[in-house]
Motif scaffolding. Sequence first.
Motif, PDB file in Angstrom:
ATOM      1  N   GLY A  84      21.326  -7.001  -6.705  1.00  0.00           N
ATOM      2  CA  GLY A  84      20.914  -8.125  -6.228  1.00  0.00           C
ATOM      3  C   GLY A  84      19.213  -8.056  -6.466  1.00  0.00           C
ATOM      4  N   ARG A  85      18.070  -8.708  -6.346  1.00  0.00           N
ATOM      5  CA  ARG A  85      17.126  -8.766  -6.509  1.00  0.00           C
ATOM      6  C   ARG A  85      16.178  -7.504  -5.193  1.00  0.00           C
ATOM      7  NH1 ARG A  85      12.111 -13.860  -6.505  1.00  0.00           N
ATOM      8  NH2 ARG A  85      10.446 -11.892  -7.189  1.00  0.00           N
ATOM      9  N   PRO A  86      15.411  -6.729  -6.241  1.00  0.00           N
ATOM     10  CA  PRO A  86      15.301  -5.231  -5.831  1.00  0.00           C
ATOM     11  C   PRO A  86      14.085  -5.640  -4.703  1.00  0.00           C
ATOM     12  CG  PRO A  86      15.298  -5.179  -8.013  1.00  0.00           C
ATOM     13  CD  PRO A  86      15.790  -6.715  -7.842  1.00  0.00           C
ATOM     14  N   ARG A  87      13.992  -5.575  -3.537  1.00  0.00           N
ATOM     15  CA  ARG A  87      12.750  -5.907  -2.644  1.00  0.00           C
ATOM     16  C   ARG A  87      11.919  -5.137  -1.637  1.00  0.00           C
ATOM     17  NH1 ARG A  87      17.544  -8.124   0.406  1.00  0.00           N
ATOM     18  NH2 ARG A  87      18.084  -6.208   0.202  1.00  0.00           N
ATOM     19  N   SER A  88      12.067  -3.935  -1.762  1.00  0.00           N
ATOM     20  CA  SER A  88      11.354  -2.700  -1.424  1.00  0.00           C
ATOM     21  C   SER A  88      11.075  -1.643  -2.323  1.00  0.00           C
ATOM     22  CB  SER A  88      11.777  -1.515  -0.137  1.00  0.00           C
ATOM     23  OG  SER A  88      13.194  -1.605  -0.580  1.00  0.00           O
ATOM     24  N   LEU A  89      10.133  -0.835  -2.086  1.00  0.00           N
ATOM     25  CA  LEU A  89       9.829   0.327  -3.086  1.00  0.00           C
ATOM     26  C   LEU A  89      11.283   0.557  -3.621  1.00  0.00           C
ATOM     27  CD1 LEU A  89       8.162   2.050  -4.371  1.00  0.00           C
ATOM     28  CD2 LEU A  89       7.043   3.183  -2.633  1.00  0.00           C
ATOM     29  N   ARG A  90      11.925   1.491  -2.201  1.00  0.00           N
ATOM     30  CA  ARG A  90      13.147   2.352  -3.101  1.00  0.00           C
ATOM     31  C   ARG A  90      14.252   1.437  -3.505  1.00  0.00           C
ATOM     32  NH1 ARG A  90      18.236   2.645  -0.526  1.00  0.00           N
ATOM     33  NH2 ARG A  90      17.219   0.633   0.877  1.00  0.00           N
ATOM     34  N   GLY A 108       1.930  11.299  -9.080  1.00  0.00           N
ATOM     35  CA  GLY A 108       1.513  12.815  -8.660  1.00  0.00           C
ATOM     36  C   GLY A 108       0.857  12.918  -7.302  1.00  0.00           C
ATOM     37  N   LEU A 109       2.908  12.366  -6.674  1.00  0.00           N
ATOM     38  CA  LEU A 109       2.160  12.688  -5.355  1.00  0.00           C
ATOM     39  C   LEU A 109       3.375  13.262  -4.576  1.00  0.00           C
ATOM     40  CD1 LEU A 109       2.459   8.783  -3.967  1.00  0.00           C
ATOM     41  CD2 LEU A 109       0.243  10.135  -3.501  1.00  0.00           C
ATOM     42  N   TYR A 114       5.698  10.326  -0.795  1.00  0.00           N
ATOM     43  CA  TYR A 114       5.853   9.483  -1.517  1.00  0.00           C
ATOM     44  C   TYR A 114       7.456   9.350  -0.517  1.00  0.00           C
ATOM     45  CZ  TYR A 114       8.975   6.681  -4.204  1.00  0.00           C
ATOM     46  OH  TYR A 114       9.655   5.366  -4.590  1.00  0.00           O
ATOM     47  N   ALA A 115       8.182   9.777   0.094  1.00  0.00           N
ATOM     48  CA  ALA A 115       9.353  10.436   0.421  1.00  0.00           C
ATOM     49  C   ALA A 115       9.132   8.780   1.653  1.00  0.00           C
ATOM     50  CB  ALA A 115      10.359  11.224   1.337  1.00  0.00           C
ATOM     51  N   GLY A 116       8.123   9.705   2.627  1.00  0.00           N
ATOM     52  CA  GLY A 116       7.233   8.758   3.669  1.00  0.00           C
ATOM     53  C   GLY A 116       7.104   7.062   3.504  1.00  0.00           C
ATOM     54  N   SER A 120       8.553   4.200   5.307  1.00  0.00           N
ATOM     55  CA  SER A 120       8.231   2.984   6.434  1.00  0.00           C
ATOM     56  C   SER A 120       7.502   2.012   5.181  1.00  0.00           C
ATOM     57  CB  SER A 120       6.138   3.285   6.616  1.00  0.00           C
ATOM     58  OG  SER A 120       5.635   3.673   5.590  1.00  0.00           O
ATOM     59  N   ASP A 121       8.301   2.096   3.889  1.00  0.00           N
ATOM     60  CA  ASP A 121       7.364   0.963   3.345  1.00  0.00           C
ATOM     61  C   ASP A 121       6.952   0.137   3.523  1.00  0.00           C
ATOM     62  OD1 ASP A 121       8.717  -1.414   1.148  1.00  0.00           O
ATOM     63  OD2 ASP A 121       9.591  -2.803   3.006  1.00  0.00           O
ATOM     64  N   THR A 122       5.528   1.843   3.299  1.00  0.00           N
ATOM     65  CA  THR A 122       4.160   1.191   2.791  1.00  0.00           C
ATOM     66  C   THR A 122       3.748   2.216   2.026  1.00  0.00           C
ATOM     67  OG1 THR A 122       3.780   1.032   5.742  1.00  0.00           O
ATOM     68  CG2 THR A 122       1.651   1.211   4.619  1.00  0.00           C
TER      69      THR A 122
END
Length: 250
Positions: A84-90, A108-109, A114-116, A120-122
């Motif tokens: 499907g179409r990606p909707r989130s960072l993950r 550079g994180l 980055y996992a956080g 949180s999708d933020t």
Amino acid sequence: MRRSTASESRQPGPPFDAPAARRLRTALGMGPEHVAYGLRASYGLTYVTPDLVLGWERGLSTPSGPEVTALAGVLWCSSGDLAGRPRSLREHRLARGLSAEDVARAVGLEFVAYAGMEESDTWRGTERQAALLAGLLELTLPEFVGITGREPRLAQLLRSTVTARRATRVRAVARLVPVDRRPLEAALKALRESYRERTAVVPDRYDGAADERGDGAGEFLDRIVEQFWWVLATLPDESWARPGGGGYGS
């Protein structure tokens, strides 16, 4: 053939196109029980039942990465046919086949930071890190604005711009959307004109009652971000199409 473990099968998967899975199954003349049997017998997914297959097809649950791979094998298609179409960072990361460690290192994180952000999708990285992220995940500008959490603020600014009596908010919009000033001004002007055509009254602010102002005005404001991307796409120079095209992150 390697069999997926239970822990692997529970891992979050890439975006899944549920209607495509149903279409492919019915085109093969298979019932959900046949798919479930194939997943159990050929791929060792002993827990899969016809009800689980139907749940995937109805969007009630999402198969993991290993489950999508196995399902593609049973349905005689590629995993891409079920994507499907990606909707989130993950989901954008998974669609590119990258690990969270790969992305964190490239932009550079610290991995934990980055996992956080994925959890949180933020997005909370710097402007430079955002530009690196956009290039790594090959994001279009609308995708970039969406996954970095800028879309609600953008919608607010665009509504304010098209309904204002005087000044447009080019600088404020430019802080959210990395586009050169010329196409941005042209897009905002076109949005204002399009909105004015839909209503004889131009209010000072969006108050949620736009349907009463004129033909199509309310729907236009509700879909203002979509309208904005459409207007930009009709401009002759599409160098804005990806973050960085307008010098973003420099």
